[in-house]
Motif scaffolding. Structure first.
Motif, PDB file in Angstrom:
ATOM      1  N   ALA A  20      38.250  47.783  33.274  1.00 53.04           N
ATOM      2  CA  ALA A  20      38.178  47.322  31.883  1.00 53.04           C
ATOM      3  C   ALA A  20      38.957  46.031  31.684  1.00 53.04           C
ATOM      4  O   ALA A  20      38.512  45.116  30.980  1.00 53.04           O
ATOM      5  N   LEU A  21      40.126  45.929  32.318  1.00 56.50           N
ATOM      6  CA  LEU A  21      40.939  44.727  32.160  1.00 56.50           C
ATOM      7  C   LEU A  21      40.253  43.523  32.812  1.00 56.50           C
ATOM      8  O   LEU A  21      40.242  42.424  32.242  1.00 56.50           O
ATOM      9  N   GLY A  22      39.686  43.726  33.990  1.00 58.42           N
ATOM     10  CA  GLY A  22      38.996  42.629  34.656  1.00 58.42           C
ATOM     11  C   GLY A  22      37.859  42.072  33.813  1.00 58.42           C
ATOM     12  O   GLY A  22      37.671  40.851  33.728  1.00 58.42           O
ATOM     13  N   VAL A  23      37.125  42.944  33.156  1.00 60.58           N
ATOM     14  CA  VAL A  23      36.014  42.511  32.308  1.00 60.58           C
ATOM     15  C   VAL A  23      36.525  41.692  31.127  1.00 60.58           C
ATOM     16  O   VAL A  23      35.980  40.625  30.801  1.00 60.58           O
ATOM     17  N   GLN A  24      37.570  42.166  30.485  1.00 56.73           N
ATOM     18  CA  GLN A  24      38.073  41.450  29.309  1.00 56.73           C
ATOM     19  C   GLN A  24      38.683  40.097  29.676  1.00 56.73           C
ATOM     20  O   GLN A  24      38.532  39.118  28.940  1.00 56.73           O
ATOM     21  N   VAL A  25      39.363  40.024  30.814  1.00 51.30           N
ATOM     22  CA  VAL A  25      39.896  38.735  31.268  1.00 51.30           C
ATOM     23  C   VAL A  25      38.752  37.779  31.580  1.00 51.30           C
ATOM     24  O   VAL A  25      38.792  36.590  31.228  1.00 51.30           O
ATOM     25  N   ALA A  26      37.704  38.293  32.213  1.00 51.31           N
ATOM     26  CA  ALA A  26      36.546  37.454  32.532  1.00 51.31           C
ATOM     27  C   ALA A  26      35.906  36.905  31.258  1.00 51.31           C
ATOM     28  O   ALA A  26      35.489  35.736  31.219  1.00 51.31           O
ATOM     29  N   LYS A  27      35.844  37.711  30.216  1.00 47.10           N
ATOM     30  CA  LYS A  27      35.239  37.252  28.963  1.00 47.10           C
ATOM     31  C   LYS A  27      36.100  36.182  28.297  1.00 47.10           C
ATOM     32  O   LYS A  27      35.582  35.236  27.686  1.00 47.10           O
ATOM     33  N   LEU A  28      37.418  36.288  28.429  1.00 49.83           N
ATOM     34  CA  LEU A  28      38.305  35.295  27.825  1.00 49.83           C
ATOM     35  C   LEU A  28      38.284  33.966  28.579  1.00 49.83           C
ATOM     36  O   LEU A  28      38.459  32.891  27.978  1.00 49.83           O
ATOM     37  N   LEU A  29      38.075  34.025  29.903  1.00 48.79           N
ATOM     38  CA  LEU A  29      38.211  32.822  30.732  1.00 48.79           C
ATOM     39  C   LEU A  29      36.893  32.354  31.334  1.00 48.79           C
ATOM     40  O   LEU A  29      36.893  31.463  32.184  1.00 48.79           O
ATOM     41  N   ASP A  30      35.783  32.929  30.899  1.00 54.16           N
ATOM     42  CA  ASP A  30      34.484  32.588  31.477  1.00 54.16           C
ATOM     43  C   ASP A  30      34.523  32.812  32.989  1.00 54.16           C
ATOM     44  O   ASP A  30      34.238  31.916  33.790  1.00 54.16           O
ATOM     45  N   GLY A  31      34.895  34.033  33.356  1.00 50.32           N
ATOM     46  CA  GLY A  31      35.035  34.359  34.770  1.00 50.32           C
ATOM     47  C   GLY A  31      33.980  35.322  35.259  1.00 50.32           C
ATOM     48  O   GLY A  31      33.137  35.807  34.500  1.00 50.32           O
ATOM     49  N   GLU A  32      34.026  35.595  36.551  1.00 48.78           N
ATOM     50  CA  GLU A  32      33.168  36.577  37.189  1.00 48.78           C
ATOM     51  C   GLU A  32      34.039  37.463  38.080  1.00 48.78           C
ATOM     52  O   GLU A  32      35.037  37.004  38.638  1.00 48.78           O
ATOM     53  N   VAL A  33      33.663  38.718  38.193  1.00 50.16           N
ATOM     54  CA  VAL A  33      34.469  39.695  38.914  1.00 50.16           C
ATOM     55  C   VAL A  33      33.989  39.830  40.359  1.00 50.16           C
ATOM     56  O   VAL A  33      32.783  39.910  40.627  1.00 50.16           O
ATOM     57  N   ILE A  34      34.936  39.846  41.278  1.00 52.55           N
ATOM     58  CA  ILE A  34      34.674  40.147  42.687  1.00 52.55           C
ATOM     59  C   ILE A  34      35.358  41.481  43.002  1.00 52.55           C
ATOM     60  O   ILE A  34      36.580  41.603  42.898  1.00 52.55           O
ATOM     61  N   GLY A  35      34.592  42.479  43.365  1.00 56.80           N
ATOM     62  CA  GLY A  35      35.168  43.777  43.673  1.00 56.80           C
ATOM     63  C   GLY A  35      36.013  43.739  44.936  1.00 56.80           C
ATOM     64  O   GLY A  35      35.694  43.027  45.890  1.00 56.80           O
ATOM     65  N   ALA A  36      37.090  44.509  44.934  1.00 58.50           N
ATOM     66  CA  ALA A  36      37.965  44.608  46.106  1.00 58.50           C
ATOM     67  C   ALA A  36      38.301  46.067  46.352  1.00 58.50           C
ATOM     68  O   ALA A  36      39.453  46.484  46.358  1.00 58.50           O
ATOM     69  N   ASP A  37      37.252  46.861  46.513  1.00 60.15           N
ATOM     70  CA  ASP A  37      37.395  48.290  46.791  1.00 60.15           C
ATOM     71  C   ASP A  37      36.565  48.587  48.041  1.00 60.15           C
ATOM     72  O   ASP A  37      35.364  48.328  48.067  1.00 60.15           O
TER      73      ASP A  37
END
Length: 326
Positions: A20-37
């Motif tokens: 959830a935090l990764g998504v919200q940070v991405a929305k604030l900074l125009d980012g994309e998520v890279i999974g690390a699992d």
């Protein structure tokens, strides 16, 4: 931090709100998520690995999730190669790569830009060591590894057959430990200077309660059916998929060795133990900024803090406090 960061990392134990935090940070900074699992990368394992659903992604592009064949062994070297290519592309498009996950080895290797091609391989030796692991067990092999590479042995679980065997193989072939190899890699400039965060709860019991609730929810969502599908597709107890927490236990229940209730209790216990190991790994890194939740995560506040830190870091402004309670 001397280098301007190129990526943001959000890590921490399971069930701490990373997705959830990764998504919200991405929305604030125009980012994309890279999974690390290391297990969310596999197809057909979304429930047991708590991989983000389309709804949870909220339209934010996610990479390195649900693409690998669960019957194959996807190595950390392949992860570094694939994730590096994706991160470079995100940066080239003027966006922010946000690495989200709890597999510390994947994250550290990506940041450092570790090169694995120079480490020798010998299929015959590998086969012999795997047979020895099967005969003597993980504890004995881990004790062997500990005799010459205690640092790496302390980071591995006895059930992690692939990494234990690989670490022993490297030493027998080269006379150098994987730890020494990593130190040489770390001496080089980092491939991706990072703004790193880790999530935790002030009370450990709060984390454990959330883990228990998450496992119960997995069962409701169809965890046992997911495991049965993997078995039907050809996975066995030695496959990478079945080594994941949340899969080997239900598989034993489906084979009649455990009841479903016993399997779920084992998943909860294994998940708590894994959370402890994740915290131990993370606490060794002095550059990590800890975000400590009280009773429940305050995702919006943490996302604003990370976005603010990112903007300040990009402008080379003075650093902020390393640890906050939210």
């Amino acid at each position: 931090m001397s280098d301007i960061p190129k990526i943001i990392v959000i890590s921490g134990p399971t069930a701490t709100g990373k997705t959830a935090l990764g998504v919200q940070v991405a929305k604030l900074l125009d980012g994309e998520v890279i999974g690390a699992d290391s297990m969310q990368i596999y197809k057909g394992m979304a429930i047991g690995t708590a991989a983000p659903t389309a709804d949870e992604m909220e339209g934010v592009p996610h990479h390195m999730i649900g693409f690998a064949n669960p019957l194959e062994s996807y190595s950390v070297s392949r992860y570094v190669e694939d994730a590096t290519r994706i991160a470079d592309d995100i940066i080239a498009r003027g966006k922010v790569p946000i690495v989200v996950g709890g597999t510390g080895l994947y994250i550290d290797s990506l940041i450092d830009g570790r090169e694995f091609g120079e480490v020798q391989q010998d299929p015959r030796l590998r086969t012999m060591l795997e047979a020895q692991y099967d005969k003597t067990g993980g504890e004995a092999m881990l004790a062997m590894l500990h005799s010459f590479d205690p640092d790496r042995a302390d980071k591995l679980h006895p059930g992690d057959k692939r990494r234990i065997v690989r670490a022993i193989e490297v030493y027998l072939l080269s006379g150098q430990t994987i730890t020494d190899h990593d130190k040489r890699s770390q001496a080089r400039p980092k491939r991706f200077p990072a703004l790193k965060y880790a999530l935790e709860f002030r009370e450990r019991e709060t984390l454990y309660q959330r883990i228990g609730l998450r496992v119960d929810r997995m069962a409701v969502l169809g965890l046992f059916d997911e495991v049965q599908s993997l078995l039907d597709a050809g996975a066995d107890m030695e496959s990478t998929a079945m080594q994941a927490i949340g899969y080997k236990e239900p598989a034993l229940a489906l084979q009649g060795a455990l009841t479903r209730e016993e399997a779920l209790e084992r998943v909860k216990q294994s998940s708590r133990q894994y959370a402890k190991r994740q915290l131990t790994w993370l606490r060794r890194d002095p550059d990590i900024r800890w975000i400590t939740w009280e009773q429940s995560p305050d995702i919006p506040a943490a996302a604003r803090r990370i976005a603010g830190d990112w903007r300040k870091a990009g402008q080379n402004l003075p650093d902020l406090a390393q640890n906050d309670r939210i």
